[in-house]
Write an enzyme that holds these catalytic residues in place. Structure first.
Site, PDB file in Angstrom:
ATOM      1  N   GLY A 126     -13.054   5.556  -7.368  1.00 57.94           N
ATOM      2  CA  GLY A 126     -13.319   6.498  -6.274  1.00 57.94           C
ATOM      3  C   GLY A 126     -14.167   5.936  -5.148  1.00 57.94           C
ATOM      4  O   GLY A 126     -14.375   6.609  -4.138  1.00 57.94           O
ATOM      5  N   LEU A 131     -17.748  -0.803  -8.770  1.00 55.10           N
ATOM      6  CA  LEU A 131     -18.157  -1.392  -7.484  1.00 55.10           C
ATOM      7  C   LEU A 131     -17.848  -2.890  -7.443  1.00 55.10           C
ATOM      8  O   LEU A 131     -18.737  -3.733  -7.318  1.00 55.10           O
ATOM      9  CB  LEU A 131     -19.639  -1.120  -7.174  1.00 55.10           C
ATOM     10  CG  LEU A 131     -20.033   0.356  -7.056  1.00 55.10           C
ATOM     11  CD1 LEU A 131     -21.516   0.491  -6.740  1.00 55.10           C
ATOM     12  CD2 LEU A 131     -19.197   1.067  -5.985  1.00 55.10           C
ATOM     13  N   ILE A 191     -13.769   0.431 -16.271  1.00 53.41           N
ATOM     14  CA  ILE A 191     -12.806   1.161 -17.109  1.00 53.41           C
ATOM     15  C   ILE A 191     -12.541   0.427 -18.428  1.00 53.41           C
ATOM     16  O   ILE A 191     -11.903   0.973 -19.320  1.00 53.41           O
ATOM     17  CB  ILE A 191     -11.471   1.461 -16.376  1.00 53.41           C
ATOM     18  CG1 ILE A 191     -10.914   0.200 -15.712  1.00 53.41           C
ATOM     19  CG2 ILE A 191     -11.654   2.597 -15.373  1.00 53.41           C
ATOM     20  CD1 ILE A 191      -9.503   0.367 -15.183  1.00 53.41           C
ATOM     21  N   THR A 197       2.318   2.199  -7.651  1.00 56.35           N
ATOM     22  CA  THR A 197       2.817   1.648  -6.388  1.00 56.35           C
ATOM     23  C   THR A 197       4.331   1.462  -6.408  1.00 56.35           C
ATOM     24  O   THR A 197       4.914   1.217  -7.472  1.00 56.35           O
ATOM     25  CB  THR A 197       2.136   0.284  -6.128  1.00 56.35           C
ATOM     26  OG1 THR A 197       2.808  -0.393  -5.085  1.00 56.35           O
ATOM     27  CG2 THR A 197       2.173  -0.623  -7.357  1.00 56.35           C
ATOM     28  N   ASP A 198       4.935   1.505  -5.226  1.00 56.61           N
ATOM     29  CA  ASP A 198       6.383   1.240  -5.128  1.00 56.61           C
ATOM     30  C   ASP A 198       6.706  -0.216  -5.481  1.00 56.61           C
ATOM     31  O   ASP A 198       7.855  -0.543  -5.776  1.00 56.61           O
ATOM     32  CB  ASP A 198       6.912   1.582  -3.723  1.00 56.61           C
ATOM     33  CG  ASP A 198       6.243   0.823  -2.584  1.00 56.61           C
ATOM     34  OD1 ASP A 198       5.328   0.011  -2.830  1.00 56.61           O
ATOM     35  OD2 ASP A 198       6.642   1.051  -1.411  1.00 56.61           O
ATOM     36  N   GLU A 199       5.670  -1.078  -5.489  1.00 61.65           N
ATOM     37  CA  GLU A 199       5.928  -2.502  -5.727  1.00 61.65           C
ATOM     38  C   GLU A 199       6.423  -2.770  -7.149  1.00 61.65           C
ATOM     39  O   GLU A 199       6.964  -3.834  -7.422  1.00 61.65           O
ATOM     40  CB  GLU A 199       4.663  -3.327  -5.418  1.00 61.65           C
ATOM     41  CG  GLU A 199       4.234  -3.157  -3.972  1.00 61.65           C
ATOM     42  CD  GLU A 199       3.152  -4.125  -3.521  1.00 61.65           C
ATOM     43  OE1 GLU A 199       3.073  -5.223  -4.066  1.00 61.65           O
ATOM     44  OE2 GLU A 199       2.387  -3.741  -2.623  1.00 61.65           O
ATOM     45  N   TYR A 233       0.342  -8.884  -9.300  1.00 64.11           N
ATOM     46  CA  TYR A 233      -0.198  -7.532  -9.059  1.00 64.11           C
ATOM     47  C   TYR A 233       0.782  -6.458  -9.516  1.00 64.11           C
ATOM     48  O   TYR A 233       0.452  -5.582 -10.318  1.00 64.11           O
ATOM     49  CB  TYR A 233      -0.528  -7.340  -7.566  1.00 64.11           C
ATOM     50  CG  TYR A 233      -0.671  -5.885  -7.158  1.00 64.11           C
ATOM     51  CD1 TYR A 233      -1.722  -5.110  -7.644  1.00 64.11           C
ATOM     52  CD2 TYR A 233       0.244  -5.280  -6.287  1.00 64.11           C
ATOM     53  CE1 TYR A 233      -1.845  -3.764  -7.286  1.00 64.11           C
ATOM     54  CE2 TYR A 233       0.116  -3.940  -5.924  1.00 64.11           C
ATOM     55  CZ  TYR A 233      -0.922  -3.192  -6.424  1.00 64.11           C
ATOM     56  OH  TYR A 233      -1.046  -1.864  -6.071  1.00 64.11           O
ATOM     57  N   LYS A 286       0.655  -3.637 -12.549  1.00 67.40           N
ATOM     58  CA  LYS A 286       0.778  -2.188 -12.318  1.00 67.40           C
ATOM     59  C   LYS A 286       1.940  -1.626 -13.144  1.00 67.40           C
ATOM     60  O   LYS A 286       1.849  -0.542 -13.706  1.00 67.40           O
ATOM     61  CB  LYS A 286       0.986  -1.881 -10.827  1.00 67.40           C
ATOM     62  CG  LYS A 286      -0.217  -2.130  -9.945  1.00 67.40           C
ATOM     63  CD  LYS A 286      -1.431  -1.260 -10.271  1.00 67.40           C
ATOM     64  CE  LYS A 286      -1.252   0.198  -9.880  1.00 67.40           C
ATOM     65  NZ  LYS A 286      -2.520   0.960 -10.031  1.00 67.40           N
ATOM     66  N   PRO A 292      -2.472 -13.806  11.268  1.00 64.78           N
ATOM     67  CA  PRO A 292      -1.385 -14.566  10.646  1.00 64.78           C
ATOM     68  C   PRO A 292      -0.166 -13.687  10.361  1.00 64.78           C
ATOM     69  O   PRO A 292      -0.295 -12.594   9.819  1.00 64.78           O
ATOM     70  CB  PRO A 292      -2.014 -15.015   9.325  1.00 64.78           C
ATOM     71  CG  PRO A 292      -2.989 -13.928   8.988  1.00 64.78           C
ATOM     72  CD  PRO A 292      -3.412 -13.260  10.258  1.00 64.78           C
ATOM     73  N   TYR A 327       3.292 -13.701   8.190  1.00 64.66           N
ATOM     74  CA  TYR A 327       3.990 -14.419   7.123  1.00 64.66           C
ATOM     75  C   TYR A 327       5.460 -14.670   7.460  1.00 64.66           C
ATOM     76  O   TYR A 327       6.178 -13.742   7.874  1.00 64.66           O
ATOM     77  CB  TYR A 327       3.976 -13.591   5.843  1.00 64.66           C
ATOM     78  CG  TYR A 327       2.722 -13.695   5.005  1.00 64.66           C
ATOM     79  CD1 TYR A 327       2.166 -14.918   4.702  1.00 64.66           C
ATOM     80  CD2 TYR A 327       2.132 -12.547   4.469  1.00 64.66           C
ATOM     81  CE1 TYR A 327       1.032 -15.011   3.894  1.00 64.66           C
ATOM     82  CE2 TYR A 327       0.996 -12.624   3.661  1.00 64.66           C
ATOM     83  CZ  TYR A 327       0.461 -13.869   3.385  1.00 64.66           C
ATOM     84  OH  TYR A 327      -0.647 -13.953   2.591  1.00 64.66           O
TER      85      TYR A 327
HETATM   86  P1  NAD Z   1      -9.250  -0.697  -3.501  1.00 67.11           P
HETATM   87  O1  NAD Z   1      -9.262  -2.130  -3.896  1.00 67.11           O
HETATM   88  O2  NAD Z   1      -9.734  -0.310  -2.142  1.00 67.11           O
HETATM   89  O3  NAD Z   1     -10.109   0.158  -4.561  1.00 67.11           O
HETATM   90  C1  NAD Z   1     -10.120  -0.113  -5.934  1.00 67.11           C
HETATM   91  C2  NAD Z   1     -11.374   0.515  -6.530  1.00 67.11           C
HETATM   92  O4  NAD Z   1     -11.319   0.335  -7.946  1.00 67.11           O
HETATM   93  C3  NAD Z   1     -12.678  -0.147  -6.030  1.00 67.11           C
HETATM   94  O5  NAD Z   1     -13.625   0.846  -5.719  1.00 67.11           O
HETATM   95  C4  NAD Z   1     -13.132  -0.970  -7.221  1.00 67.11           C
HETATM   96  O6  NAD Z   1     -14.546  -1.133  -7.290  1.00 67.11           O
HETATM   97  C5  NAD Z   1     -12.585  -0.142  -8.384  1.00 67.11           C
HETATM   98  N1  NAD Z   1     -12.341  -0.949  -9.595  1.00 67.11           N
HETATM   99  C6  NAD Z   1     -11.630  -2.104  -9.689  1.00 67.11           C
HETATM  100  N2  NAD Z   1     -11.634  -2.545 -10.965  1.00 67.11           N
HETATM  101  C7  NAD Z   1     -12.363  -1.628 -11.685  1.00 67.11           C
HETATM  102  C8  NAD Z   1     -12.725  -1.544 -13.049  1.00 67.11           C
HETATM  103  N3  NAD Z   1     -12.355  -2.475 -13.932  1.00 67.11           N
HETATM  104  N4  NAD Z   1     -13.460  -0.489 -13.449  1.00 67.11           N
HETATM  105  C9  NAD Z   1     -13.871   0.462 -12.548  1.00 67.11           C
HETATM  106  N5  NAD Z   1     -13.568   0.421 -11.242  1.00 67.11           N
HETATM  107  C10 NAD Z   1     -12.810  -0.619 -10.808  1.00 67.11           C
HETATM  108  O7  NAD Z   1      -7.759  -0.225  -3.751  1.00 67.11           O
HETATM  109  P2  NAD Z   1      -6.920   0.945  -3.062  1.00 67.11           P
HETATM  110  O8  NAD Z   1      -6.111   0.368  -1.967  1.00 67.11           O
HETATM  111  O9  NAD Z   1      -7.791   2.114  -2.795  1.00 67.11           O
HETATM  112  O10 NAD Z   1      -5.910   1.293  -4.248  1.00 67.11           O
HETATM  113  C11 NAD Z   1      -6.221   2.308  -5.206  1.00 67.11           C
HETATM  114  C12 NAD Z   1      -5.041   2.483  -6.157  1.00 67.11           C
HETATM  115  O11 NAD Z   1      -3.872   2.819  -5.412  1.00 67.11           O
HETATM  116  C13 NAD Z   1      -4.690   1.215  -6.941  1.00 67.11           C
HETATM  117  O12 NAD Z   1      -4.382   1.593  -8.261  1.00 67.11           O
HETATM  118  C14 NAD Z   1      -3.466   0.667  -6.225  1.00 67.11           C
HETATM  119  O13 NAD Z   1      -2.640  -0.041  -7.122  1.00 67.11           O
HETATM  120  C15 NAD Z   1      -2.806   1.945  -5.747  1.00 67.11           C
HETATM  121  N6  NAD Z   1      -1.965   1.813  -4.538  1.00 67.11           N
HETATM  122  C16 NAD Z   1      -2.487   1.263  -3.399  1.00 67.11           C
HETATM  123  C17 NAD Z   1      -1.677   1.193  -2.259  1.00 67.11           C
HETATM  124  C18 NAD Z   1      -2.207   0.630  -0.965  1.00 67.11           C
HETATM  125  O14 NAD Z   1      -1.432   0.526   0.000  1.00 67.11           O
HETATM  126  N7  NAD Z   1      -3.479   0.302  -0.853  1.00 67.11           N
HETATM  127  C19 NAD Z   1      -0.357   1.665  -2.295  1.00 67.11           C
HETATM  128  C20 NAD Z   1       0.130   2.206  -3.486  1.00 67.11           C
HETATM  129  C21 NAD Z   1      -0.691   2.298  -4.602  1.00 67.11           C
END
Ligand code: NAD
Length: 327
Positions: free
Chosen positions: A8, A39, A64, A127-129, A151, A155, A206, A208
């Site tokens: 969060g 964090l 986690i 994620t869609d990935e 990655y 997921k 950059p 790609y």
């Molecule tokens: P982010 O990297 O900004 O945030 C991830 C958060 O998870 C951070 O606050 C980090 O401290 C915390 N974290 C990481 N490992 C941890 C652990 N072991 N224990 C506790 N906390 C942990 O990522 P985001 O872009 O906010 O993505 C959040 C979720 O959404 C992810 O699961 C990602 O796969 C998914 N997602 C992201 C996108 C995108 O475009 N950013 C798209 C689809 C899905």
């Protein structure tokens, strides 16, 4: 509802928490939140500053993978919304191990702890990935998972564990799979904030390969609305795609970002393509639209203008992070 939100303090998780406590998600106010976050480099308490004194908010610094701490914290919650993950594809190419530890083992540890604590519902943010790459047409939720990066493979592993815990243990779990997010508070290593922050400083960006890779862009507030609809109305054991309907090539995106930041193509460096770069992502969102009434509200034009303005106005938030990610 009393909701535990993992990750969060990150980009999307913090948007979810801020909106939940502001009462702007579907269904309105009335929730309390425990943010559970270790964090990592992308987790940032400044993202939660707007709600830090809200009486429905509390924060626990934890991993986690820490089963003991989860056993202490989880009881009494009605739901878990699971964002915590390693989330940057380029980092997973440099080193996959942290991705397996956080995304696969971490999710399994959290699933066990959730089950033991008797928490009602588990919403897994994916994620869609995980679907891989698609030349034409769009994926619905029945498509096989053929992830290509470490990655997305990690997921996909977490998605399969969530579905297995539903089938095996009867865990009340729902998965959402979302396209590329953008918006305020995004760590400046992902393409939109990276380009915006560099261009605002008169720097170079950059691009790609041939720039022809296609992504579907979704404003983070629409993603969070979709997650909350799935949390509160989704059927257990089901997957819901969440997309934005704004597909464009990276080259088109670069053109939009240059224009929004008052720069031109002389600021762009063409760099070798990312290894294993997926060519195109495209989601069919009919299921969440018809079952749960989801529709993205923020147009790409409106969202991009808001995002660029936010980075212009919030240098104190991103300048230290941009320095950190450049190291
Ligand atoms: P982010 O990297 O900004 O945030 C991830 C958060 O998870 C951070 O606050 C980090 O401290 C915390 N974290 C990481 N490992 C941890 C652990 N072991 N224990 C506790 N906390 C942990 O990522 P985001 O872009 O906010 O993505 C959040 C979720 O959404 C992810 O699961 C990602 O796969 C998914 N997602 C992201 C996108 C995108 O475009 N950013 C798209 C689809 C899905």
């Amino acid at each position: 509802m009393k909701i535990l939100v993992t990750g969060g303090a990150g980009f999307i998780g913090s948007e979810y928490v801020r909106s939940l406590l502001a009462g702007t998600l579907p269904g309105g106010p009335g929730h309390t939140v425990t943010v559970y976050d270790c964090l990592s480099y992308s987790g940032n308490l400044a993202n939660l500053e707007p709600v830090a004194r809200h009486r429905g908010y509390s924060f626990v610094r934890g991993d986690i993978n820490d089963a003991d701490l989860l056993h202490e914290v989880l009881p009494g919650h009605d739901a878990v919304v699971h964002f915590a993950a390693e989330s940057h594809v380029d980092r997973s190419i440099d080193g996959a191990r942290p991705f397996v530890l956080a995304n696969v083992l971490g999710t399994q540890t959290l699933l066990d702890a959730t089950r033991r604590a008797g928490v009602g519902r588990f919403l897994h943010v994916s994620t869609d990935e995980v679907y891989g790459s698609i030349e034409s047409g769009s994926w619905d939720e029945r498509w096989p998972l053929t992830p290509n990066s470490p990655y997305s493979a990690s997921k996909a592993g977490s998605d399969l564990l969530v579905l297995a815990y539903h089938r095996t243990h009867g865990l009340d779990a729902v998965i959402t799979r979302c396209s590329n997010n953008y918006g305020h508070y995004q760590f400046p290593e992902k393409v939109i904030p990276l380009f915006v922050t560099r261009l605002l400083d008169g720097g170079r960006v950059p691009l790609y390969g041939d720039g022809g890779n296609v992504r579907d862009w979704l404003h983070v507030s629409d993603h969070c609305a979709g997650i909350h609809l799935a949390l509160t109305g989704g059927r257990a054991g089901e997957v819901y795609n969440i997309g934005g309907g704004a597909e464009m090539t990276n080259k088109e995106l670069t053109g939009r970002l240059l224009e929004a930041c008052g720069a031109d193509w002389s600021s762009v460096d063409n760099v070798p393509d990312r290894k294993g770069h997926d060519r195109r992502y495209s989601l069919d969102i009919a299921k969440i639209s018809t079952e749960l009434g989801y529709a993205p509200k923020v147009s790409f034009d409106e969202g991009l203008a808001e995002t660029v303005a936010w980075y212009q106005d919030n240098r104190a938030w991103w300048e230290p992070l941009a320095k950190k990610s450049a190291l």
